[in-house]
Design an enzyme around this catalytic site. Structure first.
Site, mmCIF file in Angstrom:
data_model
loop_
_atom_site.group_PDB
_atom_site.id
_atom_site.type_symbol
_atom_site.label_atom_id
_atom_site.label_comp_id
_atom_site.label_asym_id
_atom_site.label_seq_id
_atom_site.Cartn_x
_atom_site.Cartn_y
_atom_site.Cartn_z
ATOM 1 N N GLU A 431 -4.124 1.614 -8.435
ATOM 2 C CA GLU A 431 -5.398 2.300 -8.613
ATOM 3 C C GLU A 431 -5.606 2.614 -10.090
ATOM 4 O OE1 GLU A 431 -8.084 3.335 -7.223
ATOM 5 O OE2 GLU A 431 -8.722 5.005 -8.474
ATOM 6 N N ASP A 504 -0.750 7.207 -7.788
ATOM 7 C CA ASP A 504 -0.183 8.421 -8.365
ATOM 8 C C ASP A 504 0.444 9.296 -7.280
ATOM 9 O OD1 ASP A 504 -1.067 7.609 -10.785
ATOM 10 O OD2 ASP A 504 -2.842 8.909 -10.826
ATOM 11 N N ASP A 506 0.012 12.225 -6.537
ATOM 12 C CA ASP A 506 -0.764 13.458 -6.373
ATOM 13 C C ASP A 506 -1.734 13.307 -5.200
ATOM 14 O OD1 ASP A 506 -2.686 11.759 -7.265
ATOM 15 O OD2 ASP A 506 -3.071 12.799 -9.163
ATOM 16 N N ASP A 508 -4.974 12.725 -5.035
ATOM 17 C CA ASP A 508 -5.848 11.549 -5.093
ATOM 18 C C ASP A 508 -5.087 10.277 -4.736
ATOM 19 O OD1 ASP A 508 -8.009 13.042 -5.763
ATOM 20 O OD2 ASP A 508 -7.903 12.622 -7.934
#
Ligand code: TTJ
Length: 639
Positions: A431, A504, A506, A508
Site C-alpha cells: 500500500e 503498515d 497500524d 490503516d
C-alpha cells in the site's frame, strides 16, 4: 485377577474382523490422515462418532466430551453401552473386539447409515492403537465393566464391577506423543466440530468442557449444544449477522427406503454464497451428487417460476446457477446406506441416485413454497435477476479490461521479477507509493515482484462482481496474479508461488489487509486453501546500543531486547513501512532468510465467513461488539 464374562446375545456376533493393530502404529497417516494437529483431533471425532451412531439409532440423548487437565480426552454417552457379551468369531467380549480389531464397531448397531471406507469410521481400535493408554467403562443397566489398554493391547481381560442401573459408555484416552507431533488439544477446533454435529443431529445434546483452565481466572470453558431446529438452526447461525430476504429459513426433508435428505436455506442481501453439504454427517467439501441435485433444482425452479409469472421476459437471458445462489446460505444433509466417497480427499459424494432424489425433493417442495409465498418469490427473483445483470456487466468489464491491457499484458504499477516461472517467485502487494518505492529498491528482483496499490480500495462485501473489475485497486491485482476470479478462476494460471500482503502495522494497514483478504476469500478462495497467501510482518521497533542493533516484531520481543541490551538503549519505533529505507525493509521484512511471514490459513470457512460479514458488512452493532471482544487480538484479527 478375577474376571467374569457375561453372555448377552444381542449383536455380539456381527462384528467384522478385518486386521490387526500393528499396521496402524506403523502407518498412522493411512488411518487418520496425518499425525499433525489435525490427526490428533481426528481421534476425538472417531470416538464421538460412535456415540453419535448410538444417537442415530435412537438410544442416546447426551454426549459429554471433556478435555482433561493432562490433555487426555473423556467421552461419555447415555446410550445402551457397548455390548459386553462374547463375540463368537473372536471368542472375546464385543467391547474388546471394538477396541482391538480394525474396522470393527459400527456394523452391529441398529442404524443403517454407516460410513464405508474413507478416513471416518475406521473405528475405535485406531484410537486405541495410537494412545499410550485407553480406559473404557460400560454401563449396561446391570453392572459396570471396565478394561484398560496400553498402546492398543489389553492390560487384563474385561472386568465386571459393581451393580448399576445406569446405561452408557465412557472412554478416556491419552494420545501417544511417540506418534503425534503435538498432543495438545485446541478447544476451538473441537468446539467447531461438536457444534456442527449437534446441528446435524437435531435434538442431540453435546457438551464440550475444557478442564485445563479449571484453576485459572477464566475457569472451565463449557460449550453446551443442542438444536431442536437441526440444520435450520445451522442456517440461522450462519446468517445471524446478515440481512435475510425472508424471515423464515426454508426447510424440507424426504425419506426413501435406503436414503434420506434434509435441506435448509435462506436468501440474504449478501453477494456471496455459502453452501455446505454433508453425507452421513461427513462434510463433503468436494460436493457431489447431492449438491448437484440441489443446484440444478433451484436453478430450474426459479427460472420456471419467473417465466410462468412473466417476471422473466422472453428477451431475458436465463438465470445461471451462480445468479440463483447469490446471497444464498444453504445446508444439505443426506444420509444413505453404502455412501461412496470419491475425489482427492474422499469428500465428494458419488452415489448417483442421490442426484435425482435431491433434485426431485427440492423441485416439488421449493415450487410449492414459491407458489404459496409470492412476496418471497418476488424478492428472490429480483435478487437473482440483479445478480444476472451484474454478471453480464462484469463480462463486459472483463473484456474491456482485457482489451485495455492489450491481450493479457500486465498492470503498469507492477514491477515484475526476472524469473518468469511460478515456482519460487513472489509478489508483494504494497500500500502506498513511498513504501512501494522502498520495496522496489530493497527487493531481490530475480524472484520478487512489487505491486503498489493506490486509489480507493473496494469493499467487495458490499459490491458485486462488475464493480470488482472496474476497481482501480483490484483490477491490477487480478491482472498481476493471472488467475481470473470467481467462476473463471484458474489456479494453474497463477504467476507467483507466494502472494504477500505488505501493509503498515497500524489501524490503516489492518484495514487494507482486511479488505484484500476479504477479496481473496470471496473471489480467489482456492489461493487461500492452497496456502499461497501470506502477510508480511514488518518490525515494530529497532533497538540499538553502541554497535549492536536488533529488530523487535512484538512488544514482548521489545521487552526481552531491553532486558538484554539494557534499559538505556534509545529505541526506534516504526510507524509505517515508508519509514524504513530499502535496505532495512529488505533485511527485516523481505529477505527469505530473515523475515517473518504469516501464512493465511482457512481452518474454518464458516467462522471466516461470519467474521468477514461482521467486519465488512452493514451491521454496526455486532461489529462493534466483535471488535471490543477481540480487542486484545486486534493484530491478528484478520488472519
Ligand atoms: C450397539 O448395539 C447394541 C447396543 O449397543 C450399541 C453400542 O455399541 N452403542 C454404543 C457404542 N454407544 N456408545 C458407544 C461407544 C461410545 C464411545 C464413547 C466409544 C465407543 C467406541 C463406542
Amino acid at each position: 485377577m478375577s474376571t467374569e464374562r457375561t453372555e448377552t446375545n444381542y449383536g455380539a456376533d456381527n462384528i467384522q474382523v478385518l486386521e490387526g493393530l500393528e499396521a496402524v502404529r506403523k502407518r498412522p497417516g493411512m488411518y487418520i490422515g496425518s499425525t499433525s494437529e489435525r490427526g490428533l483431533h481426528h481421534l476425538v471425532y472417531e470416538i464421538v462418532d460412535n456415540s453419535i451412531d448410538e444417537a442415530l439409532a435412537g438410544y442416546c440423548k447426551n454426549i459429554f466430551v471433556d478435555i482433561n487437565e493432562d490433555n487426555s480426552i473423556t467421552v461419555v454417552d447415555d446410550g445402551r453401552g457397548i455390548p459386553v457379551g462374547i463375540n463368537h468369531k473372536v471368542g472375546k467380549p464385543a467391547v474388546e473386539v471394538v477396541f482391538t480389531i480394525l474396522h470393527a464397531g459400527g456394523k452391529f448397531g441398529g442404524g443403517g447409515y454407516k460410513v464405508s471406507g474413507g478416513l471416518h469410521g475406521v473405528g475405535a481400535s485406531v484410537v486405541n492403537a495410537l494412545s499410550t493408554k485407553l480406559y473404557v467403562e460400560v454401563f449396561n443397566g446391570e453392572n459396570r465393566y471396565e478394561q484398560t489398554y496400553k498402546r492398543g493391547v489389553p492390560e487384563a481381560p474385561l472386568e465386571k464391577k459393581e451393580a448399576t442401573e445406569k446405561t452408557g459408555t465412557r472412554v478416556t484416552f491419552w494420545p501417544d506423543p511417540e506418534i503425534f507431533e503435538t498432543t495438545v488439544f485446541d478447544f476451538d477446533v473441537l468446539e467447531k466440530r461438536m457444534r456442527e454435529q449437534a446441528f446435524l443431529n437435531k435434538g442431540l445434546r453435546i457438551v464440550l468442557t475444557d478442564k485445563r483452565t479449571k484453576d485459572t481466572e477464566e475457569g472451565e470453558r463449557v460449550s453446551d449444544f443442542c438444536y431442536e431446529g437441526g440444520i435450520k438452526s445451522f442456517v440461522e447461525y450462519i446468517n445471524a449477522d446478515k440481512d435475510a430476504l425472508h424471515p423464515e429459513v426454508i426447510y424440507f426433508e424426504g425419506k426413501k427406503e435406503n436414503y434420506e435428505a434434509e435441506i435448509a436455506f435462506q436468501y440474504t442481501t449478501a453477494y456471496s454464497e455459502t453452501l455446505i453439504s454433508f453425507a452421513n454427517n461427513i462434510h463433503t467439501t468436494e460436493g457431489g451428487t447431492h449438491e448437484t441435485g440441489f443446484k440444478t433444482a433451484i436453478t430450474r425452479v426459479i427460472n420456471d417460476y419467473g417465466k410462468k409469472f412473466n417476471i422473466l421476459k422472453d428477451k431475458d437471458k436465463p438465470l445461471t446457477g451462480e445468479d440463483v445462489r447469490e446471497g444464498l446460505t444453504a445446508i444439505i444433509s443426506v444420509k444413505l446406506v453404502e455412501a461412496q466417497f470419491e475425489g482427492q480427499t474422499k469428500t465428494k459424494l458419488g452415489n448417483s441416485e442421490m442426484r435425482s432424489f435431491v433434485d426431485g425433493l427440492v423441485t416439488k417442495s421449493f415450487e410449492a413454497i414459491l407458489e404459496e409465498n409470492p412476496a418471497i418469490a418476488k424478492l428472490i427473483l429480483e435478487k437473482t435477476m440483479a445478480a444476472s445483470r451484474a454478471r453480464e456487466a462484469a463480462r463486459k468489464a472483463r473484456e474491456l479490461s482485457r482489451k485495455g491491457a492489450a491481450g493479457g499484458s500486465l498492470p503498469t504499477k507492477l514491477k515484475d521479477c526476472r524469473d518468469k516461472q511460478m515456482k519460487n517467485t513472489e509478489i508483494y502487494i504494497v500500500e502506498g507509493d513511498s513504501a512501494g518505492g522502498s520495496a522496489n529498491q530493497g527487493r531481490d528482483s530475480k524472484f520478487q515482484a512489487i505491486l503498489s496499490l493506490w486509489g480507493k480500495m473496494l469493499n467487495v462485501e458490499k459490491a458485486r462482481v462488475d464493480k470488482v473489475f472496474g476497481n482501480d485497486k483490484l483490477n491490477p491485482v487480478i491482472l498481476a496474479l493471472g488467475t481470473g476470479i470467481g467462476d473463471e478462476f484458474d489456479i494453474s494460471k497463477l504467476r507467483y508461488e507466494r502472494v504477500i500482503i505488505m501493509a503498515d502495522a497500524d489501524v490503516d494497514g489492518a484495514h487494507i489487509r482486511t479488505l484484500l483478504l476479504t477479496f481473496f476469500f470471496r473471489y480467489m478462495r482456492p489461493l487461500i486453501d492452497a496456502g499461497h497467501i501470506f502477510i508480511a510482518q514488518p518490525p515494530l521497533y529497532k533497538v540499538s546500543k553502541g554497535k549492536k542493533e536488533q529488530y523487535a516484531y512484538t512488544d514482548e520481543e521489545l521487552k526481552n531486547l531491553l532486558a538484554e541490551f539494557g534499559q538505556d538503549s534509545k529505541i526506534q519505533r516504526y510507524k509505517g513501512l515508508g519509514e524504513m529505507n530499502p535496505e532495512q525493509l529488505w533485511e527485516t521484512t523481505m529477505d527469505p532468510e530473515r523475515r517473518i511471514m504469516l501464512q493465511v490459513k482457512l481452518e474454518d470457512a464458516i467462522e471466516a465467513d461470519k467474521t468477514f460479514t461482521l467486519l465488512m458488512g452493514d451491521s454496526v452493532e455486532p461489529r462493534r461488539e466483535f471488535i471490543e471482544k477481540n480487542a486484545k487480538y486486534v493484530q491478528n484479527l484478520d488472519i
